[in-house]
Each structure stands twice: as structure tokens, then as C-alpha cells.
Design a protein around this motif. Structure first.
Motif, PDB file in Angstrom:
ATOM      1  N   ILE A  12       0.841  -1.195   0.000  1.00  0.00           N
ATOM      2  CA  ILE A  12       0.000   0.000   0.000  1.00  0.00           C
ATOM      3  C   ILE A  12       0.881   1.250   0.000  1.00  0.00           C
ATOM      4  CG2 ILE A  12      -1.857   1.186   1.180  1.00  0.00           C
ATOM      5  CD1 ILE A  12      -2.946  -1.408   0.984  1.00  0.00           C
ATOM      6  N   PRO A  13       0.678   2.163  -0.944  1.00  0.00           N
ATOM      7  CA  PRO A  13       1.426   3.416  -0.931  1.00  0.00           C
ATOM      8  C   PRO A  13       0.966   4.306   0.210  1.00  0.00           C
ATOM      9  CG  PRO A  13      -0.207   3.452  -2.665  1.00  0.00           C
ATOM     10  CD  PRO A  13      -0.248   2.077  -2.084  1.00  0.00           C
ATOM     11  N   CYS A  14       1.936   4.872   0.934  1.00  0.00           N
ATOM     12  CA  CYS A  14       1.577   5.605   2.145  1.00  0.00           C
ATOM     13  C   CYS A  14       2.367   6.903   2.257  1.00  0.00           C
ATOM     14  CB  CYS A  14       1.887   4.801   3.396  1.00  0.00           C
ATOM     15  SG  CYS A  14       0.958   3.324   3.506  1.00  0.00           S
ATOM     16  N   THR A  15       1.815   7.818   3.015  1.00  0.00           N
ATOM     17  CA  THR A  15       2.523   9.041   3.351  1.00  0.00           C
ATOM     18  C   THR A  15       2.730   9.082   4.854  1.00  0.00           C
ATOM     19  OG1 THR A  15       1.319  10.115   1.578  1.00  0.00           O
ATOM     20  CG2 THR A  15       2.516  11.538   3.075  1.00  0.00           C
ATOM     21  N   VAL A  16       3.939   9.480   5.258  1.00  0.00           N
ATOM     22  CA  VAL A  16       4.238   9.578   6.687  1.00  0.00           C
ATOM     23  C   VAL A  16       4.094  11.034   7.103  1.00  0.00           C
ATOM     24  CG1 VAL A  16       5.930   9.091   8.463  1.00  0.00           C
ATOM     25  CG2 VAL A  16       5.892   7.726   6.395  1.00  0.00           C
ATOM     26  N   ILE A  17       3.279  11.286   8.118  1.00  0.00           N
ATOM     27  CA  ILE A  17       3.016  12.652   8.561  1.00  0.00           C
ATOM     28  C   ILE A  17       3.310  12.756  10.045  1.00  0.00           C
ATOM     29  CG2 ILE A  17       1.234  14.408   8.832  1.00  0.00           C
ATOM     30  CD1 ILE A  17      -0.263  12.996   6.551  1.00  0.00           C
ATOM     31  N   GLN A  18       4.028  13.814  10.409  1.00  0.00           N
ATOM     32  CA  GLN A  18       4.192  14.055  11.840  1.00  0.00           C
ATOM     33  C   GLN A  18       3.010  14.892  12.309  1.00  0.00           C
ATOM     34  OE1 GLN A  18       7.706  16.064  13.181  1.00  0.00           O
ATOM     35  NE2 GLN A  18       7.220  15.631  15.305  1.00  0.00           N
ATOM     36  N   ALA A  19       2.138  14.282  13.084  1.00  0.00           N
ATOM     37  CA  ALA A  19       0.907  14.945  13.522  1.00  0.00           C
ATOM     38  C   ALA A  19       1.040  15.302  14.995  1.00  0.00           C
ATOM     39  CB  ALA A  19      -0.301  14.044  13.289  1.00  0.00           C
ATOM     40  N   GLY A  20       1.641  16.415  15.263  1.00  0.00           N
ATOM     41  CA  GLY A  20       1.779  16.857  16.639  1.00  0.00           C
ATOM     42  C   GLY A  20       3.188  16.720  17.144  1.00  0.00           C
ATOM     43  N   PRO A  21       3.500  17.156  18.363  1.00  0.00           N
ATOM     44  CA  PRO A  21       2.535  17.722  19.304  1.00  0.00           C
ATOM     45  C   PRO A  21       2.177  19.169  18.981  1.00  0.00           C
ATOM     46  CG  PRO A  21       4.712  17.672  20.258  1.00  0.00           C
ATOM     47  CD  PRO A  21       4.833  17.032  18.917  1.00  0.00           C
ATOM     48  N   CYS A  22       0.879  19.443  18.959  1.00  0.00           N
ATOM     49  CA  CYS A  22       0.402  20.808  18.761  1.00  0.00           C
ATOM     50  C   CYS A  22      -0.014  21.374  20.112  1.00  0.00           C
ATOM     51  CB  CYS A  22      -0.802  20.840  17.825  1.00  0.00           C
ATOM     52  SG  CYS A  22      -0.413  20.334  16.161  1.00  0.00           S
ATOM     53  N   VAL A  23       0.407  22.600  20.392  1.00  0.00           N
ATOM     54  CA  VAL A  23       0.080  23.229  21.668  1.00  0.00           C
ATOM     55  C   VAL A  23      -1.032  24.247  21.450  1.00  0.00           C
ATOM     56  CG1 VAL A  23       0.998  24.485  23.648  1.00  0.00           C
ATOM     57  CG2 VAL A  23       2.465  22.950  22.356  1.00  0.00           C
TER      58      VAL A  23
ATOM     59  N   MET B   1      14.952  15.274  12.663  1.00  0.00           N
ATOM     60  CA  MET B   1      14.563  13.862  12.618  1.00  0.00           C
ATOM     61  C   MET B   1      13.938  13.554  11.264  1.00  0.00           C
ATOM     62  SD  MET B   1      11.828  11.881  14.992  1.00  0.00           S
ATOM     63  CE  MET B   1      10.516  12.901  14.405  1.00  0.00           C
ATOM     64  N   ASN B   2      14.398  12.498  10.664  1.00  0.00           N
ATOM     65  CA  ASN B   2      13.801  12.093   9.395  1.00  0.00           C
ATOM     66  C   ASN B   2      12.675  11.088   9.653  1.00  0.00           C
ATOM     67  OD1 ASN B   2      13.171  11.246   6.867  1.00  0.00           O
ATOM     68  ND2 ASN B   2      15.281  11.276   6.170  1.00  0.00           N
ATOM     69  N   LEU B   3      11.482  11.484   9.254  1.00  0.00           N
ATOM     70  CA  LEU B   3      10.317  10.651   9.554  1.00  0.00           C
ATOM     71  C   LEU B   3      10.386   9.324   8.831  1.00  0.00           C
ATOM     72  CD1 LEU B   3       7.500  13.312   9.219  1.00  0.00           C
ATOM     73  CD2 LEU B   3       8.926  12.812  11.169  1.00  0.00           C
ATOM     74  N   MET B   4      10.941   9.371   7.610  1.00  0.00           N
ATOM     75  CA  MET B   4      10.983   8.144   6.829  1.00  0.00           C
ATOM     76  C   MET B   4      11.895   7.112   7.494  1.00  0.00           C
ATOM     77  SD  MET B   4       9.089   8.932   4.258  1.00  0.00           S
ATOM     78  CE  MET B   4       9.523   8.012   2.819  1.00  0.00           C
ATOM     79  N   ASP B   5      12.994   7.621   8.112  1.00  0.00           N
ATOM     80  CA  ASP B   5      13.912   6.709   8.778  1.00  0.00           C
ATOM     81  C   ASP B   5      13.234   5.988   9.936  1.00  0.00           C
ATOM     82  OD1 ASP B   5      15.851   7.290   7.039  1.00  0.00           O
ATOM     83  OD2 ASP B   5      16.902   8.730   8.309  1.00  0.00           O
ATOM     84  N   VAL B   6      12.389   6.740  10.632  1.00  0.00           N
ATOM     85  CA  VAL B   6      11.694   6.136  11.772  1.00  0.00           C
ATOM     86  C   VAL B   6      10.833   4.977  11.303  1.00  0.00           C
ATOM     87  CG1 VAL B   6       9.996   6.553  13.578  1.00  0.00           C
ATOM     88  CG2 VAL B   6      11.690   8.304  13.037  1.00  0.00           C
ATOM     89  N   VAL B   7      10.106   5.224  10.218  1.00  0.00           N
ATOM     90  CA  VAL B   7       9.224   4.179   9.694  1.00  0.00           C
ATOM     91  C   VAL B   7      10.040   3.013   9.158  1.00  0.00           C
ATOM     92  CG1 VAL B   7       7.457   3.677   7.975  1.00  0.00           C
ATOM     93  CG2 VAL B   7       7.457   5.863   9.144  1.00  0.00           C
ATOM     94  N   LYS B   8      11.155   3.344   8.497  1.00  0.00           N
ATOM     95  CA  LYS B   8      12.019   2.312   7.938  1.00  0.00           C
ATOM     96  C   LYS B   8      12.508   1.374   9.035  1.00  0.00           C
ATOM     97  CE  LYS B   8      14.943   4.181   4.942  1.00  0.00           C
ATOM     98  NZ  LYS B   8      16.274   4.687   4.561  1.00  0.00           N
ATOM     99  N   GLU B   9      12.979   1.987  10.128  1.00  0.00           N
ATOM    100  CA  GLU B   9      13.478   1.180  11.236  1.00  0.00           C
ATOM    101  C   GLU B   9      12.392   0.293  11.815  1.00  0.00           C
ATOM    102  OE1 GLU B   9      15.424   3.363  14.377  1.00  0.00           O
ATOM    103  OE2 GLU B   9      16.718   4.299  12.875  1.00  0.00           O
ATOM    104  N   LYS B  10      11.205   0.856  11.884  1.00  0.00           N
ATOM    105  CA  LYS B  10      10.072   0.126  12.451  1.00  0.00           C
ATOM    106  C   LYS B  10       9.817  -1.180  11.695  1.00  0.00           C
ATOM    107  CE  LYS B  10       6.823   1.509  15.589  1.00  0.00           C
ATOM    108  NZ  LYS B  10       7.580   1.956  16.650  1.00  0.00           N
TER     109      LYS B  10
END
Lengths: 195, 115
Positions: A12-23, B1-10
Motif C-alpha cells: 500500500i502506498p503511504c505518506t508519513v506525517i508528523q501529527a503533533g505535538p500541537c500546543v 529527525m527524518n520521519l521516513m527513517d523512523v518508519v524504515k526502522e520500524k
């Protein structure tokens, strides 16, 4: 983007998003501001790059300076300044809407902008008709070009909302949200994620 | 921090393949789903390349089926790969040995690595 495998072994093609922490930095109410909204701040930045006025604003919410500050409406829950919203906020959701600014493409012709097909090789000998839009309409009636006629122009760089992206995985340690499919904008751009 | 690296490691920990590279002869045991039944099929051939990294890495295996060359691209992280046997270590100078496609017969041989 990356891809992960689901339970069936499908890729599955996916996008990684950092969602937070929002203050939560400010809560606006009907009484004091004329409308109800919650102001959220995200992404740390250095104190020396922060104007004094904003330093005071962040200090009020007892948080460090942030790069992005936006106001959102329509929260069901009551938030207080200083509250932190993490990716756990989406824990029970399957589908999310994501909006952001698309990548700017500059001034583009109709083939790229409106998916016109062009004429490819059927130019009948004319040398510069390959990607032309063709006719804009009829002649003596209406004697004008209708409004909204699709033509060349600025492409991309506008706000777009993608509806119903499936949540594939949530990684709470890093506040990461993995959604199926793509989202607007370049790598590292800001997004608004809605339930 | 590279987000893709985190997922890759996971995901790296979940699927670890033996160490092989272009020129090696390997047998890939992969699962095939037929309706509800699952069975394991083998594909033995020479590795042409490994490309990509992390969760999106793939490798290409080429074998001669009779007179016809057959190539298959496997995603390294695919859950359908049961296991991989390394049959031969080949000595090649390149990371991607596409020149092998043009060679036939004795010329298509790859020298075995000596340790």
C-alpha cells in the motif's frame, strides 16, 4: 512517501506525517472575540528567531516558540491554553481529511493544467499546435468567450483538501501518522488534518 | 529527525533477508495464494540488481527457462517471501549486471567467488 504491507500482503502506498505535538496557545470565544476558535502552534523554533511579541504570546501558554500558528474552528472538546494535542487525537479514526498547499507549477498550458490531450502527432503539418487548446467556442453567437473557459495559467500552489484518506498506522512515540495515498505539497510542508 | 527513517526502522526488524548481491545465484521461496490455499513456489536464478532501500527495496532475479530469459522483481519486504537460499556467490564488478541479458551460453557464466 513510502509503502507498507497490509494484513493481506498487499503493498500500500503511504505518506508519513508528523501529527503533533500541537500546543493550544489561545482559545477564542464568542464573548471576547466574536467567534469561537482554537489557536494551535506546531514545530519548535529558536527563541532568537522569535519576535518579542510572539515570545510573550507563547509564554502565556507556557510553551516554547513555534514556527506555525493557525486557528481552527469546530472543535467538539473544550481546550485550554497550554493543552497539547498529539497524534492520539486520531486514535479512533479510520478516515481523515488532509488539506495543504499543493506544489507550485508556475504558468502552465492546458495540457498540464486541465489534462487536455493536445493533438500529439495529428498537427496536419502545422509546426506549433502540439499542445494548443484548440477552439474556445462558437463564432457569431455568442461572440464572446464564456466565463470559466479552461485556459493556460498559474498551476498548483493553491489550497487543496483531500477527503477520506485511510489511516494505516499510528506511531505514538514519534507522533507519526501513516495515511494511505498522497497528500498535497512538498516534503516538509505543513498540513491540516481533520476528522 | 527524518520521519521516513523512523518508519524504515520500524519495519526493518520484521523482515530480514540473507546478505546477497548482484551476481549471486539464489533460490527464492515465495508463497502463492490460490483461492484460500497457499503453496510455496521456488524461483532460482541470478540476481541482476538490488535497488531502493528500507521498505521499498526490490531485487531482480533472472533465470533461463529453456531458451527464454525470465526475470522477476521481488519486493524485499514482501510478506510472500518465505525464505531465500544462496546457492552460489558470483564474482562481478558491477552492482547491476544488466549486460548479462545480452549474453548467452558460455559467455553468460559468472565466475564463482573464492574465499
Amino acid at each position: 512517501m513510502t509503502s507498507i504491507y497490509d494484513a493481506d500482503g498487499k503493498n500500500i502506498p503511504c505518506t508519513v506525517i508528523q501529527a503533533g505535538p500541537c500546543v493550544v496557545t489561545q482559545v477564542k470565544s464568542e464573548d471576547s472575540d466574536g467567534y469561537a476558535a482554537v489557536q494551535l502552534a506546531f514545530d519548535d523554533k529558536k527563541e532568537k528567531n522569535t519576535p518579542a511579541a510572539m515570545k510573550g504570546h507563547f509564554a502565556k501558554a507556557k510553551t516554547t516558540p513555534k514556527r506555525k500558528v493557525i486557528e481552527l474552528k469546530g472543535f467538539v472538546k473544550d481546550w485550554k491554553p497550554g493543552d497539547v494535542i498529539t497524534v492520539d487525537y486520531f486514535n479512533n479514526d479510520i478516515w481523515l481529511d488532509v488539506s495543504g498547499i499543493t506544489k507550485g507549477k508556475g504558468f502552465q498550458g492546458v495540457v498540464k493544467r486541465h489534462n487536455f490531450s493536445g493533438v500529439n502527432d495529428a498537427t496536419h503539418g502545422q509546426h506549433n499546435r502540439n499542445r494548443a487548446p484548440g477552439s474556445l467556442g462558437a463564432s457569431s453567437y455568442p461572440s464572446r468567450v464564456f466565463k470559466g473557459m479552461r485556459m493556460a495559467g498559474q498551476t498548483g500552489g493553491k489550497k487543496v483538501k483531500i477527503l477520506n484518506l485511510r489511516v494505516m498506522k499510528i506511531i505514538p512515540e514519534n507522533n507519526l501518522l501513516i495515511l494511505k495515498g498522497s497528500v498535497p505539497g512538498s516534503n516538509g510542508s505543513y498540513l491540516i488534518i481533520e476528522k | 529527525m527524518n520521519l521516513m527513517d523512523v518508519v524504515k526502522e520500524k519495519y526493518a526488524a520484521e523482515n530480514s533477508l540473507p546478505d546477497f548481491k548482484a551476481g549471486d545465484t539464489i533460490t527464492v521461496h515465495y508463497k502463492i495464494k490460490e483461492g484460500s490455499k497457499e503453496r510455496i513456489q521456488q524461483f532460482r536464478g541470478t540476481v541482476l540488481q538490488r535497488r531502493g532501500n528500507g521498505n521499498t527495496e526490490t531485487f531482480t532475479v533472472r533465470k533461463m527457462s529453456g531458451n527464454v530469459g525470465v526475470e522477476r522483481i521481488f519486493p524485499s519486504a514482501s510478506p510472500f517471501i518465505d525464505k531465500i537460499d544462496i546457492n552460489k556467490r558470483g564474482r562481478v564488478r558491477r552492482a547491476r549486471i544488466f549486460y548479462l541479458r545480452k549474453l548467452t551460453g558460455k559467455r553468460a557464466r559468472i565466475q564463482e567467488k573464492k574465499y
